[in-house]
Design a protein around this motif. Structure first.
Motif, PDB file in Angstrom:
ATOM      1  N   PRO A 138      46.901  61.180  76.931  1.00 49.82           N
ATOM      2  CA  PRO A 138      46.162  61.615  78.125  1.00 49.82           C
ATOM      3  C   PRO A 138      47.005  62.612  78.931  1.00 49.82           C
ATOM      4  O   PRO A 138      48.231  62.505  78.959  1.00 49.82           O
ATOM      5  CB  PRO A 138      45.968  60.326  78.928  1.00 49.82           C
ATOM      6  N   LEU A 139      46.360  63.575  79.567  1.00 54.23           N
ATOM      7  CA  LEU A 139      47.087  64.571  80.360  1.00 54.23           C
ATOM      8  C   LEU A 139      47.656  63.939  81.624  1.00 54.23           C
ATOM      9  O   LEU A 139      48.712  64.335  82.098  1.00 54.23           O
ATOM     10  CB  LEU A 139      46.159  65.728  80.745  1.00 54.23           C
ATOM     11  N   CYS A 149      47.287  56.456  88.346  1.00 52.95           N
ATOM     12  CA  CYS A 149      47.939  57.100  89.496  1.00 52.95           C
ATOM     13  C   CYS A 149      47.948  58.634  89.417  1.00 52.95           C
ATOM     14  O   CYS A 149      48.361  59.293  90.366  1.00 52.95           O
ATOM     15  CB  CYS A 149      49.370  56.582  89.638  1.00 52.95           C
ATOM     16  N   GLY A 150      47.530  59.196  88.282  1.00 50.57           N
ATOM     17  CA  GLY A 150      47.453  60.648  88.182  1.00 50.57           C
ATOM     18  C   GLY A 150      48.748  61.327  87.746  1.00 50.57           C
ATOM     19  O   GLY A 150      48.791  62.553  87.583  1.00 50.57           O
ATOM     20  N   SER A 164      54.976  56.844  83.091  1.00 48.36           N
ATOM     21  CA  SER A 164      56.393  56.705  83.437  1.00 48.36           C
ATOM     22  C   SER A 164      56.578  56.423  84.926  1.00 48.36           C
ATOM     23  O   SER A 164      57.663  56.080  85.364  1.00 48.36           O
ATOM     24  CB  SER A 164      57.146  57.983  83.052  1.00 48.36           C
ATOM     25  N   SER A 165      55.511  56.553  85.699  1.00 48.01           N
ATOM     26  CA  SER A 165      55.625  56.294  87.134  1.00 48.01           C
ATOM     27  C   SER A 165      55.157  54.876  87.499  1.00 48.01           C
ATOM     28  O   SER A 165      55.916  54.081  88.031  1.00 48.01           O
ATOM     29  CB  SER A 165      54.824  57.339  87.901  1.00 48.01           C
ATOM     30  N   CYS A 166      53.888  54.554  87.177  1.00 49.38           N
ATOM     31  CA  CYS A 166      53.363  53.253  87.619  1.00 49.38           C
ATOM     32  C   CYS A 166      53.389  52.200  86.513  1.00 49.38           C
ATOM     33  O   CYS A 166      53.027  51.041  86.756  1.00 49.38           O
ATOM     34  CB  CYS A 166      51.945  53.396  88.172  1.00 49.38           C
ATOM     35  N   MET A 167      53.776  52.606  85.283  1.00 48.29           N
ATOM     36  CA  MET A 167      53.909  51.692  84.144  1.00 48.29           C
ATOM     37  C   MET A 167      52.567  51.155  83.633  1.00 48.29           C
ATOM     38  O   MET A 167      52.524  50.273  82.785  1.00 48.29           O
ATOM     39  CB  MET A 167      54.844  50.493  84.467  1.00 48.29           C
ATOM     40  N   HIS A 168      51.474  51.701  84.155  1.00 50.88           N
ATOM     41  CA  HIS A 168      50.155  51.301  83.674  1.00 50.88           C
ATOM     42  C   HIS A 168      49.988  51.826  82.244  1.00 50.88           C
ATOM     43  O   HIS A 168      50.403  52.935  81.942  1.00 50.88           O
ATOM     44  CB  HIS A 168      49.124  51.958  84.616  1.00 50.88           C
TER      45      HIS A 168
END
Ligand SMILES: [Zn+2]
Length: 180
Positions: A27-28, A33-34, A70-74
């Motif tokens: 996914p882009l 969280c975008g 890599s930010s929210c780990m979702h």
């Protein structure tokens, strides 16, 4: 939503693409969280090949690559066009049932001809009918050549004559519409 990778129309093509161009599944942005950096995070499997295992060439289990933000780990994943999100039956079978109902309007005849339970066919029909105004709005803005009709069945007859249901859903998914 972009949960569907369009243009991958068979399980064989999906498996070959996973080997040769796995990056197209990434996914882009994170749907949660975008954030734009997603790491590959293994695969999960789907029993998407509905042919009986006794046939010997059954492709199950089908790997679906998974990614982690890599930010929210979702974690998230995208499906090839040939595998419907959240549904057991193939798009092709759903299309056959809907096209049959759109032409002869017989729930009984359709379920007998396709070997499906009547309640399943009715559920697909109700799904299409209740989502038509949203689906039609997005599809008509992309394909004005499909013309204007006052009733919804003629619209779907035209639509499914021009494009398979799987591709219609991939187009809607790309426009941010929740499918199925
Ligand atoms: Zn995220």
């Amino acid at each position: 939503m972009c949960r569907i990778v369009s243009g991958i129309n068979s399980l064989q093509q999906h498996i070959a693409t996973l080997r040769s161009r796995p990056e197209i599944y990434r996914p882009l942005r994170c749907p949660s969280c975008g954030h734009g950096v997603l790491w590959h995070h293994g695969c999960y499997s789907r029993k998407a090949d509905r042919r009986p295992e006794s046939m010997g060439d059954c492709l199950n289990p089908i790997p679906i690559p998974r990614y982690r933000c890599s930010s929210c780990m979702h974690s998230c994943s995208r499906l090839p066009e040939c595998i419907p999100p959240r549904r057991w039956y193939s798009w092709l079978l759903q299309q056959q049932a809907l096209q049959s109902l759109l032409s002869i309007y017989s729930l009984h005849g359709c379920s007998v001809a396709l070997g499906l339970c009547r309640s399943t066919v009715r559920r697909w029909w109700n799904w299409l009918s209740s989502n038509t105004s949203t689906f039609e709005f997005f599809l008509r803005s992309r394909y004005p050549e499909w013309g204007r009709t006052s009733d919804w069945p003629p619209f779907w007859r035209t639509c499914l004559n021009c494009m398979p249901l799987s591709s219609v859903m991939a187009v809607l998914d790309r426009d941010g519409v929740a499918v199925p």
